[in-house]
Design an enzyme around this catalytic site. Structure first.
Site, PDB file in Angstrom:
ATOM      1  N   ASP A   1      63.340 -16.518  52.407  1.00 42.91           N
ATOM      2  CA  ASP A   1      62.703 -17.843  52.454  1.00 42.91           C
ATOM      3  C   ASP A   1      62.074 -18.196  51.111  1.00 42.91           C
ATOM      4  OD1 ASP A   1      63.378 -18.730  54.984  1.00 42.91           O
ATOM      5  OD2 ASP A   1      61.655 -17.780  55.941  1.00 42.91           O
ATOM      6  N   ARG A   2      61.874 -19.508  50.934  1.00 43.90           N
ATOM      7  CA  ARG A   2      61.278 -20.088  49.735  1.00 43.90           C
ATOM      8  C   ARG A   2      62.256 -20.099  48.560  1.00 43.90           C
ATOM      9  NH1 ARG A   2      57.108 -23.050  51.563  1.00 43.90           N
ATOM     10  NH2 ARG A   2      55.379 -21.833  52.335  1.00 43.90           N
TER      11      ARG A   2
ATOM     12  N   ASP B   1      58.730  -9.819  53.850  1.00 49.01           N
ATOM     13  CA  ASP B   1      58.932 -11.163  53.286  1.00 49.01           C
ATOM     14  C   ASP B   1      59.918 -11.111  52.123  1.00 49.01           C
ATOM     15  OD1 ASP B   1      57.351 -12.294  55.190  1.00 49.01           O
ATOM     16  OD2 ASP B   1      55.974 -13.266  53.796  1.00 49.01           O
TER      17      ASP B   1
ATOM     18  N   HIS C   1      60.388 -13.021  48.598  1.00 52.85           N
ATOM     19  CA  HIS C   1      60.715 -14.410  48.939  1.00 52.85           C
ATOM     20  C   HIS C   1      61.929 -14.964  48.188  1.00 52.85           C
ATOM     21  CE1 HIS C   1      57.805 -15.510  51.922  1.00 52.85           C
ATOM     22  NE2 HIS C   1      56.801 -15.046  51.193  1.00 52.85           N
TER      23      HIS C   1
ATOM     24  N   ASP D   1      55.450  -9.358  48.753  1.00 54.80           N
ATOM     25  CA  ASP D   1      56.426 -10.419  49.044  1.00 54.80           C
ATOM     26  C   ASP D   1      57.389 -10.635  47.876  1.00 54.80           C
ATOM     27  OD1 ASP D   1      54.238 -10.609  50.809  1.00 54.80           O
ATOM     28  OD2 ASP D   1      54.635 -12.719  51.193  1.00 54.80           O
TER      29      ASP D   1
ATOM     30  N   HIS E   1      52.399  -5.609  56.677  1.00 56.08           N
ATOM     31  CA  HIS E   1      52.620  -6.868  55.966  1.00 56.08           C
ATOM     32  C   HIS E   1      51.386  -7.757  56.008  1.00 56.08           C
ATOM     33  CE1 HIS E   1      54.583 -10.311  54.216  1.00 56.08           C
ATOM     34  NE2 HIS E   1      54.113 -11.053  55.197  1.00 56.08           N
TER      35      HIS E   1
ATOM     36  N   HIS F   1      51.562 -10.699  52.122  1.00 53.02           N
ATOM     37  CA  HIS F   1      51.365 -11.892  52.964  1.00 53.02           C
ATOM     38  C   HIS F   1      50.673 -13.080  52.300  1.00 53.02           C
ATOM     39  CE1 HIS F   1      51.476 -13.960  56.724  1.00 53.02           C
ATOM     40  NE2 HIS F   1      50.218 -13.780  57.086  1.00 53.02           N
TER      41      HIS F   1
ATOM     42  N   ARG G   1      46.675 -20.492  59.896  1.00 52.98           N
ATOM     43  CA  ARG G   1      48.029 -19.989  60.138  1.00 52.98           C
ATOM     44  C   ARG G   1      48.595 -20.519  61.461  1.00 52.98           C
ATOM     45  NH1 ARG G   1      50.320 -17.260  55.622  1.00 52.98           N
ATOM     46  NH2 ARG G   1      48.799 -15.816  54.753  1.00 52.98           N
TER      47      ARG G   1
ATOM     48  N   ASN H   1      56.387 -11.372  58.199  1.00 54.20           N
ATOM     49  CA  ASN H   1      56.388 -12.466  59.171  1.00 54.20           C
ATOM     50  C   ASN H   1      57.571 -13.419  58.973  1.00 54.20           C
ATOM     51  OD1 ASN H   1      54.927 -13.413  56.726  1.00 54.20           O
ATOM     52  ND2 ASN H   1      54.690 -15.303  57.882  1.00 54.20           N
ATOM     53  N   HIS H   2      58.213 -13.396  57.795  1.00 60.34           N
ATOM     54  CA  HIS H   2      59.372 -14.268  57.568  1.00 60.34           C
ATOM     55  C   HIS H   2      60.678 -13.634  58.032  1.00 60.34           C
ATOM     56  CE1 HIS H   2      58.137 -17.910  55.286  1.00 60.34           C
ATOM     57  NE2 HIS H   2      57.030 -17.206  55.168  1.00 60.34           N
TER      58      HIS H   2
END
Length: 467
Positions: free
Chosen positions: A118-119, A115, A89, A87, A196, A277, A250, A147-148
Site C-alpha cells: 500500500d501507498r 506493512d 509500504h 514499515d 506491528h 505502524h 484510527r 495492519n495493511h
C-alpha cells in the site's frame, strides 16, 4: 533479460536503460529447479530494472513462501545479532537501500515488522523480493503481519489496484492468503516484544499471542486486532487518564500509555516493546516515558523514507548486536515515475482536454456579455422592467464566465500538479482534497503537505479501518 528494443534511436533519454520486454525466464529465476529456492539476487536486479515475472512464477513463489509461513509459530523467538525493519509500504527502491545498510541477507538476520504494501507503487516488487529472500534464508529472515496485510486495507488503498494492474484477481487472492499465514509477534533476546502495532487490554501474558488463531482476516476488535493497530499515546510522559483509551483516530483498537506498558513489561519480565505502524520524522522514536536515564519502554521504527513522496522523513532500522542497540538512518532513493493510480495516458490527459473545452466555452460566452451590456445601455430609455430583465441576464452571463474561469484554473492545476495532488489525496481523510485547494494553485497545494506533523495527522486519520 534483454531490454526493450529501440531500433529508431528516438528515445528521449538515451542513457536510461529500457526495462526488460519479457518476463524473467523461469530457468533464471529457479536455476536449480522449482524444488529449490529462487535466485533472489537475479529477481532483485530484474525487478529493479522494472522487469516482471510471469503469473505462473509469481503464484509459485507465493505458494512456496506461504508454506514456510504456515510452519512458523504465532510468536517467534530470536537472538541477536538481528536487524529490525519497520514499515516499507511499497517503496521497493528504498528496500534495496535498506538491505545494503542492514546487511547482506546471506549473513544478516532480519525481522520485518509488517506493512510491506500500500501507498507506494511497487508493493508487488517488495512482496516478491521479501518472499524470495525468505525462501533462501528461512531460519534467519522473518516477517510479521502488519495492519495493511489484509483484504480491507489493500482494497481501500492501492495494493489491490496495483495487483490487478500487474497481474489479476487470482494473484491478489493468493497474496492475501499468504498474508493470513504471517506470524504475529516475536521475542528478541528474551527482552523485547516486537509487534506491528502495540499491546492490548486482552494481552496479559505472551501465551495469549500463542493461542490466537491467526490464519484469517484480522478481526475488527480483540487481541488480534490490537497488536496490529494500537498506538502509544502521543505524550512525553506517557500519561493517559485510563490504562487503555479508545483510539478514535484510527477508528479501532486503543491508545496505551506508561501504566499499561510498564504493567505488561513487568509481568512478562521484558524490557521494551518494539513496534512500527507510525511515520516518524527521524525514522524512529524512543518513547522515554520513564525518564531519559531509563531504557525506553516503547520504540517505534519506520523504514519508509520520504513516505508517500511528500513526508521528507528519514527511514531507520534497528540493529541489535551483543545486547547493544544501534539505529541506522537513511534517506530515500529515487524511483521510476509511474502515473498516479497506474493511470493510462488517456486518463492522464482528461484534465487537459477539459481545460481546453472550458476555454472554448469561455470564448463563446464572452461576446454574449458584451452584447448584453450594449443592450442594457440602449434599454436605459425603456421600461424599468426591461432593464431589470436585461441586467439579470448580464449578471447570469457574468457568473457563467466567473465559474468557467475558476474551472479552467482548477483543471490547469489538476493537469500540471496531478502527482502532488494524488499524494495529497492519499493523506486526506476519505481521500478528499480540502475544499477550494485546487483553485488556490501550486503554492497552496505544496504548503498543504509541507508540514510533517500535518501530513502525519491526516495520514493517521485516513488510516482508519475501513467499514
Amino acid at each position: 533479460m534483454e531490454p526493450l528494443l529501440d531500433p529508431l534511436r528516438d528515445r528521449a533519454v538515451q542513457d536510461l536503460v529500457p526495462p526488460p520486454h519479457r518476463a524473467l525466464d523461469r530457468v533464471k529465476l529457479y536455476p536449480r529447479g522449482i524444488a529449490n529456492p529462487p535466485d533472489w539476487i537475479v529477481l532483485r536486479d530484474h525487478l529493479q530494472g522494472e522487469g516482471r515475472i510471469s503469473k505462473q512464477d509469481c503464484l509459485l513463489l507465493i505458494r512456496q513462501a506461504s508454506d514456510v509461513f504456515r510452519r512458523e509459530r504465532n510468536l517467534l523467538e530470536l537472538k541477536d545479532p538481528v536487524t529490525v525493519v519497520g514499515d516499507i509500504h511499497g517503496q521497493y527502491y528504498d528496500l534495496l537501500r535498506l538491505l545494503e545498510l542492514g546487511g547482506d541477507p546471506n549473513r544478516t538476520k532480519y525481522l520485518f515488522l509488517g506493512d510491506y504494501v500500500d501507498r507506494g507503487s511497487f508493493s508487488i516488487e517488495v512482496t516478491l523480493l521479501l518472499y524470495a529472500v525468505k525462501l533462501n534464508f528461512p531460519q534467519t529472515v522473518y516477517m510479521l503481519r502488519g495492519n495493511h496485510e489484509c483484504r480491507q486495507m489493500t482494497s481501500f488503498f492501492n495494493f489491490r489496484e496495483e495487483t490487478l494492474y500487474k497481474f489479476d484477481t487470482e494473484t491478489y487472492d493468493a497474496i492475501m492468503e499468504s498474508f493470513d499465514s504471517l506470524p504475529l509477534a516475536c521475542i528478541v533476546n528474551n527482552k523485547f516484544l516486537a509487534v506491528h502495532g502495540g499491546i492490548s487490554p486482552e494481552l496479559m501474558t505472551l501465551e495469549d499471542i500463542s493461542r490466537l488463531s491467526r490464519f484469517q482476516e484480522p478481526p475488527r476488535q480483540g487481541l488480534y486486532c490490537d497488536i496490529l493497530w494500537s498506538d502509544p499515546v502521543d505524550s512525553d510522559t506517557g500519561s493517559c487518564p485510563e490504562k487503555y483509551r479508545v483510539n478514535t483516530v484510527r477508528g479501532c483498537s486503543f491508545y496505551f500509555g506508561l501504566s499499561a506498558a510498564n504493567g505488561f513489561l513487568k509481568k512478562n519480565r521484558l524490557l521494551s516493546i518494539l513496534r512500527a505502524h507510525e511515520a516518524q520524522l527521524d525514522g524512529y522514536k524512543m518513547h522515554r516515558w520513564s525518564g531519559t536515564s531509563e531504557f525506553p519502554c516503547v520504540i517505534t521504527v519506520f523504514s519508509a523514507p520520504n513516505y508517500c513522496d511528500v513526508y521528507n522523513n528519514k527511514g531507520a532500522i534497528l540493529k541489535f548486536d551483543n545486547n547493544t542497540l544501534n539505529i541506522q538512518q537513511f534517506n530515500y532513493t529515487a524511483h521510476p515515475y509511474i502515473l498516479p493510480n497506474f493511470m493510462g495516458l488517456f486518463e492522464w490527459s482528461i484534465p487537459f482536454v477539459i481545460e481546453k473545452v472550458l476555454e472554448m466555452i469561455k470564448t463563446v460566452i464572452k461576446p454574449d456579455i458584451a452584447d448584453s451590456k450594449r443592450g442594457v445601455e440602449v434599454g436605459s430609455q425603456v421600461k424599468k422592467l426591461q432593464e431589470d430583465v436585461r441586467e439579470a441576464k448580464v449578471e447570469i452571463f457574468r457568473n457563467k464566465v466567473k465559474a468557467v474561469t475558476k474551472m479552467i484554473k482548477m483543471f490547469k492545476t489538476l493537469r500540471e500538479e496531478k502527482e502532488i495532488i494524488m499524494q495529497l489525496k492519499g493523506l486526506c481523510p476519505d481521500n478528499k482534497v480540502p475544499r477550494g485547494l485546487l483553485q488556490q494553485g501550486r503554492e497552496a497545494i505544496l504548503g498543504a503537505v509541507d508540514s510533517f506533523s500535518t501530513a502525519k495527522t491526516w495520514d493517521i486519520i485516513n488510516e482508519k479501518r475501513p467499514d
